[in-house]
Design a protein around this motif. Sequence first.
Motif, short mmCIF file in Angstrom:
data_model
loop_
_atom_site.label_atom_id
_atom_site.label_comp_id
_atom_site.label_asym_id
_atom_site.label_seq_id
_atom_site.Cartn_x
_atom_site.Cartn_y
_atom_site.Cartn_z
N ILE A 47 0.84 -1.21 0.00
CA ILE A 47 0.00 0.00 0.00
C ILE A 47 0.87 1.25 0.00
N ALA A 48 1.95 1.27 0.78
CA ALA A 48 2.84 2.43 0.80
C ALA A 48 3.44 2.67 -0.59
N ALA A 49 3.85 1.62 -1.25
CA ALA A 49 4.40 1.76 -2.61
C ALA A 49 3.34 2.27 -3.58
N LEU A 50 2.10 1.78 -3.43
CA LEU A 50 1.02 2.24 -4.31
C LEU A 50 0.69 3.70 -4.06
N ARG A 51 0.74 4.12 -2.83
CA ARG A 51 0.49 5.54 -2.52
C ARG A 51 1.57 6.42 -3.12
N ASP A 52 2.82 5.94 -3.13
CA ASP A 52 3.90 6.67 -3.79
C ASP A 52 3.62 6.78 -5.30
N MET A 53 3.14 5.70 -5.90
CA MET A 53 2.78 5.74 -7.31
C MET A 53 1.67 6.76 -7.56
N THR A 54 0.69 6.76 -6.68
CA THR A 54 -0.43 7.70 -6.81
C THR A 54 0.09 9.13 -6.76
N ALA A 55 0.97 9.41 -5.81
CA ALA A 55 1.52 10.76 -5.65
C ALA A 55 2.29 11.19 -6.90
N ARG A 56 2.93 10.25 -7.58
CA ARG A 56 3.69 10.57 -8.79
C ARG A 56 2.82 10.51 -10.05
#
Length: 182
Positions: free
Chosen positions: A66-75
């Motif tokens: 989930i943390a990695a996906l949130r980073d993707m979302t932010a980018r």
Amino acid sequence: MTGPRLIVCMGVSGCGKSTVARAIADSLGVRFLEGDDFHGAKNRARMASGRPLTDAMREAWIDRIIAALRDMTARGEDGVLACSALRRAHRQRLRAAGLATQFLFLDGDRDLLDAWLRGRDGHFMPASLLDSQFETLESPLGEADVTRIPLDADWNGPLERALAAARGFLADEPPPAGARGR
């Protein structure tokens, strides 16, 4: 559809999640995430020893994904994730990560997947855990954002169906008739 999108190649061990997800990511030029990379050393060692994970042991793994996906979302990045997502609760958490999400359920029978698992080298997950994977799986069939990709011994058909579903999702096209949630 606007905003970043996520395709999740899901299913039990040995169904080809990583192979399909990599092929989709390469074909579409989007980011690839390997769910196995988010397992801690203790989880990997436990599975390698032939002992299945408990739901509690999976929580930190899902948190890291989930943390990695949130980073993707932010980018603002689209991506493809290879992840078993065996539990409904895990799929719900993936859906809530901030990306429009489509699941591709790689669905094969036990005998086929057992043969594939026994034929692969260099993976920490032994074939002896396949039954526990099927026991843990809460079927995603009937969930609106799930497309079933039936598996058979001819790998090319399922791979092409998965690529077509992924291309359609990223292009905002409806899934092929009969594929949604079946």
